[in-house]
Design an enzyme around this catalytic site. Structure first.
Site, PDB file in Angstrom:
ATOM      1  N   GLY A  43       0.799  -1.215   0.000  1.00  0.00           N
ATOM      2  CA  GLY A  43       0.000   0.000   0.000  1.00  0.00           C
ATOM      3  C   GLY A  43       0.835   1.270   0.000  1.00  0.00           C
TER       4      GLY A  43
ATOM      5  CD  GLU B 242     -11.057   5.271  -0.966  1.00  0.00           C
ATOM      6  OE1 GLU B 242     -11.224   5.014  -2.182  1.00  0.00           O
ATOM      7  OE2 GLU B 242     -10.201   6.077  -0.558  1.00  0.00           O
TER       8      GLU B 242
ATOM      9  CG  ASN C  39      -2.928   2.675 -12.929  1.00  0.00           C
ATOM     10  OD1 ASN C  39      -1.965   2.500 -12.196  1.00  0.00           O
ATOM     11  ND2 ASN C  39      -3.861   3.582 -12.672  1.00  0.00           N
TER      12      ASN C  39
ATOM     13  CE  LYS D  20      29.910   5.174 -39.911  1.00  0.00           C
ATOM     14  NZ  LYS D  20      30.801   4.003 -39.729  1.00  0.00           N
TER      15      LYS D  20
ATOM     16  CG  HIS E   9      21.414  12.935 -57.243  1.00  0.00           C
ATOM     17  ND1 HIS E   9      20.710  13.873 -57.957  1.00  0.00           N
ATOM     18  CD2 HIS E   9      22.635  12.877 -57.812  1.00  0.00           C
ATOM     19  CE1 HIS E   9      21.465  14.346 -58.928  1.00  0.00           C
ATOM     20  NE2 HIS E   9      22.635  13.760 -58.862  1.00  0.00           N
TER      21      HIS E   9
END
Length: 457
Positions: free
Chosen positions: A78, A155, A227, A350, A362
């Site tokens: 809890g 509640e 959740n 890269k 290109h």
């Protein structure tokens, strides 16, 4: 006044159906728990304790640069028990502690500041964050005194007819006087159907002690908990609207803000125009007067002012001002492109440096290369950087002209002011001021088709 915070992040998150702890799932590029931590920090709260449990190693890995202390909740008994697990953090401290949940990423730093200010100025023993909703079914109701103070939290299943009409609900986020909280935790028990220790019971204990309990009301979206994957998507939508609204207020044009996806830490300069389908991620900075056409993705990169990107991917790279990229270019990590360059369609670069005013128009691959300024790459150029064992480097000087269908076999150097003839395969250094030709001599065999019987009459 000393202020600190505890963030509860030990939940299992079973409904997420994931191998990862719930709180490290991302909303707009940042883990839910880090959204909460960062907003607590923005509210000038320095001491933050994270209560962790399931997947603690993973949670620590994702929060390691946040300067936190940690408490372990071995068993999930809890929310009250989670705070009990953090008692060591509160030991010998005097002042105010706020308690938040790591799965509610939409809480803002402004609300956190308001919570502390309201709590401290009103001299409350406890203050909670609440919200009003049209349909409060399933939520605990905030019942107030005539004075406006909180009387109790009831509640849903325990509400009477009048209490069911109340639409002010509890968020699960609180502020406490540290001494009051520690004393109340001593009286907390798990005498309920779930056998758990609830933080809501601390409010009741505090009230019964004769102390003041207050509440601030905030928009429901700020207290939304996550959740499930459905709720994760709902939180993403809310966060994305906030992010895009902030950029529009700061002078960025969105052609369609509902189909533009920008992470929370992205920075964008004014007079930039973003078309639908763009995805901008991580710690990206886009400077002023850029145009990002549809379906471009930019991640952890710096884009200079006046850059045009069209249908392209840029990852962990730097693009200089006035450069155009695309359509369909792929700029891979550790690439630095200079000013006023042209990176055209179906070009892949890269781990390379491209100089100012260089054109790669290109169908070209450049990897592990240093390219100077004012170079021109013809269609179909390939820097052959891998020798089967490791990547090799190519160096190309300024004002180099690389003809179509050229292979540059690394390691190789092409000096300043050079020409390479189309169709060449370059394996040796090209001296400055020279033309390199590295291709087979053309041979024409007269009458060959007729001799082979292939000539069509």
């Amino acid at each position: 006044m000393y202020n600190c915070a505890i963030i509860l992040a030990a939940g299992k998150g079973k409904r997420m159906k994931s191998s990862m702890p719930k709180v490290v799932h991302k909303v707009c590029g940042k883990e839910m728990v880090n959204h909460v931590i960062d907003n607590v920090r923005k509210a000038n709260i320095k001491d933050v304790n994270l209560v962790i449990g399931k997947g603690s190693k993973t949670v620590k890995e994702h929060t390691k640069d946040r300067n936190l202390t940690y408490s372990m909740q071995e068993e999930q008994l809890g929310t009250g028990h989670a705070v009990i697990c953090a008692e060591e953090f509160l030991k010998d401290k005097k002042g105010t502690v706020a308690i938040f949940t790591g799965d509610a990423p939409l809480i803002t730093n402004e609300t956190i500041q308001q919570l502390f200010e309201f709590h401290n100025s009103g001299k409350y023993a406890a203050t909670l964050i609440s919200s009003t909703v049209q349909d409060p079914t399933g939520y605990g109701r905030i019942i107030r005194e005539a004075s406006g103070e909180v009387k109790k939290i009831v509640e849903h299943k325990d509400c009477n007819e009048e209490e069911l009409k109340v639409n002010e609900i509890n968020s699960g986020m609180y502020c406490f006087d540290i001494e009051v909280l520690l004393n109340s935790l001593k009286n907390l028990n798990n005498d309920n159907s779930q056998g758990e220790y609830y933080l809501t019971d601390v409010i009741e204990i505090t009230k019964k002690s004769g102390d003041k309990v207050g509440a601030i009301v905030v928009p429901y979206e700020e207290i939304m908990g996550v959740n499930s994957r459905v709720q994760l998507s709902e939180a993403e939508i809310v966060m994305r609207k906030r992010i895009n609204h902030k950029h529009m207020v700061n002078g960025v044009t969105f052609i369609d803000c509902e189909s533009t996806y920008i992470d929370v830490d992205v920075e964008i300069g004014n007079d930039t125009i973003i078309y639908p389908g763009c995805v901008i991620q991580g710690n990206t900075t886009i400077k002023e007067e850029c145009t990002l056409y549809s379906n471009s993705r930019i991640c952890n990169s710096v884009i200079g002012s006046g850059v045009i990107v069209e249908n392209s991917v840029i990852l962990e790279s730097h693009v200089g001002e006035g450069t155009t990229v695309g359509p369909f270019a792929y700029i891979r990590p550790e690439t630095k492109i200079g000013k006023s360059a042209r990176i055209g369609d179906f070009v892949e670069i890269k781990k390379s440096t491209i100089g100012d005013n260089t054109k790669v128009s290109h169908l070209t691959y450049i990897g592990d290369a240093e390219v100077g300024s004012k170079c021109n790459f013809g269609c179909g150029t390939v820097v052959v950087n891998y020798d089967g064992q490791k990547k090799q480097k190519t160096i190309i000087g300024n004002n180099a002209f690389i003809g179509c269908n050229t292979n540059l076999i690394s390691p190789v150097k092409v000096n300043n002011n050079t020409y390479i003839a189309a169709g060449s395969t370059i394996t040796k250094e090209v001296p400055e001021g020279s033309l390199a030709i590295a291709r087979s001599k053309q041979i024409n065999k007269e009458g060959w088709l007729d001799k082979k019987g292939l000539l069509k009459k």
